[in-house]
Write a protein that holds these residues in place. Structure first.
Motif, PDB file in Angstrom:
ATOM      1  N   ILE A   7       0.576  -1.647   0.160  1.00  0.00           N
ATOM      2  CA  ILE A   7       0.108  -0.056   0.137  1.00  0.00           C
ATOM      3  C   ILE A   7       1.281   1.406  -0.292  1.00  0.00           C
ATOM      4  O   ILE A   7       2.033   1.155   0.090  1.00  0.00           O
ATOM      5  N   THR A 118       1.844  -5.124   6.819  1.00  0.00           N
ATOM      6  CA  THR A 118       1.324  -4.573   5.728  1.00  0.00           C
ATOM      7  C   THR A 118       2.806  -3.911   5.944  1.00  0.00           C
ATOM      8  O   THR A 118       3.762  -3.528   6.271  1.00  0.00           O
ATOM      9  N   TRP A 135      -4.446   8.461   8.768  1.00  0.00           N
ATOM     10  CA  TRP A 135      -3.250   7.339   7.734  1.00  0.00           C
ATOM     11  C   TRP A 135      -3.860   6.275   8.150  1.00  0.00           C
ATOM     12  O   TRP A 135      -4.081   4.953   7.613  1.00  0.00           O
ATOM     13  N   ASN A 139      -6.031   2.564   6.905  1.00  0.00           N
ATOM     14  CA  ASN A 139      -5.722   1.396   6.865  1.00  0.00           C
ATOM     15  C   ASN A 139      -5.833   0.707   7.618  1.00  0.00           C
ATOM     16  O   ASN A 139      -5.615  -0.705   7.991  1.00  0.00           O
TER      17      ASN A 139
END
Length: 202
Positions: A7, A118, A135, A139
């Protein structure tokens, strides 16, 4: 073969990573080694030779009804020396490099199996805590889990360092113990990609 989605600003791709099967025995060995190396080993006590006390015989050898003592610094008296007490020492020991590397790979594998790994390529943060919290929420990180952020992005580290549920480390500080004591790992994608290339060459 583990597939890790990347990501971030430059995300949108997948990293194929060969991770070992998790072995609790190896992880235990690595974590124990890490914690032993972190121990300061500064505990210290005085022996009877080091206690500040008179060397004069306490009382007559005979006739008092007391035990035959000749020194006040013996361990049996309050204020006397300590028998077999701790002295400054190093608790660290050597663990084979391959075992250390395997332990780190298994820690990554454990988080990957739990769906808690992640990979990020470009945080796009300005160093503000508010920006990081936003942020993180976007996520799937709402503060209910302890998160380890491993990145060389100075702005991202600055933004996350004041968040109570986040711990920040540079890439050079990545280690098995910190991975395992956090619920989720957020790491720079570039850290995982070299491992992918080595696997392909092998």
């Amino acid at each position: 073969m583990a597939q890790i989605n990347v990501i971030g600003q430059n995300g949108g791709r997948t990293i194929d990573l060969e991770l070992p099967e998790v072995n609790k025995g190896v992880l235990h060995d690595v974590v124990t080694w890490q914690l032993a190396s972190r121990r300061r080993g500064t505990a210290s006590t005085k022996t009877r030779a080091q206690v500040s006390a008179t060397g004069k015989k306490m009382f007559s050898q005979k006739g008092t009804g007391n035990a035959r003592h000749g020194d006040r610094s013996v361990p049996t008296f309050v204020g006397g020396g300590v028998a077999f007490g701790p002295k400054p020492r190093s608790y660290s020991y050597t663990l084979p490099r391959k075992v250390r590397q395997l332990g780190l790979a298994m820690a990554l594998a454990a988080r990957q199996e739990d769906g808690k790994l992640t990979a990020v390529d470009g945080f796009g943060l300005d160093g503000k805590t508010k920006g990081f919290v936003s942020w993180a929420k976007d996520n799937g990180m709402d503060g209910s889990e302890r998160v380890l952020i491993v990145t060389d992005d100075a702005q991202a580290r600055q933004a996350a360092r004041n968040v109570a549920w986040a711990t920040v480390l540079p890439v050079a500080g990545l280690n098995a113990y910190d991975i395992l004591r956090h619920d989720r790992l957020v790491i720079d994608a570039v850290v995982l990609e070299p491992a992918q290339e080595e696997g392909e060459e092998a």
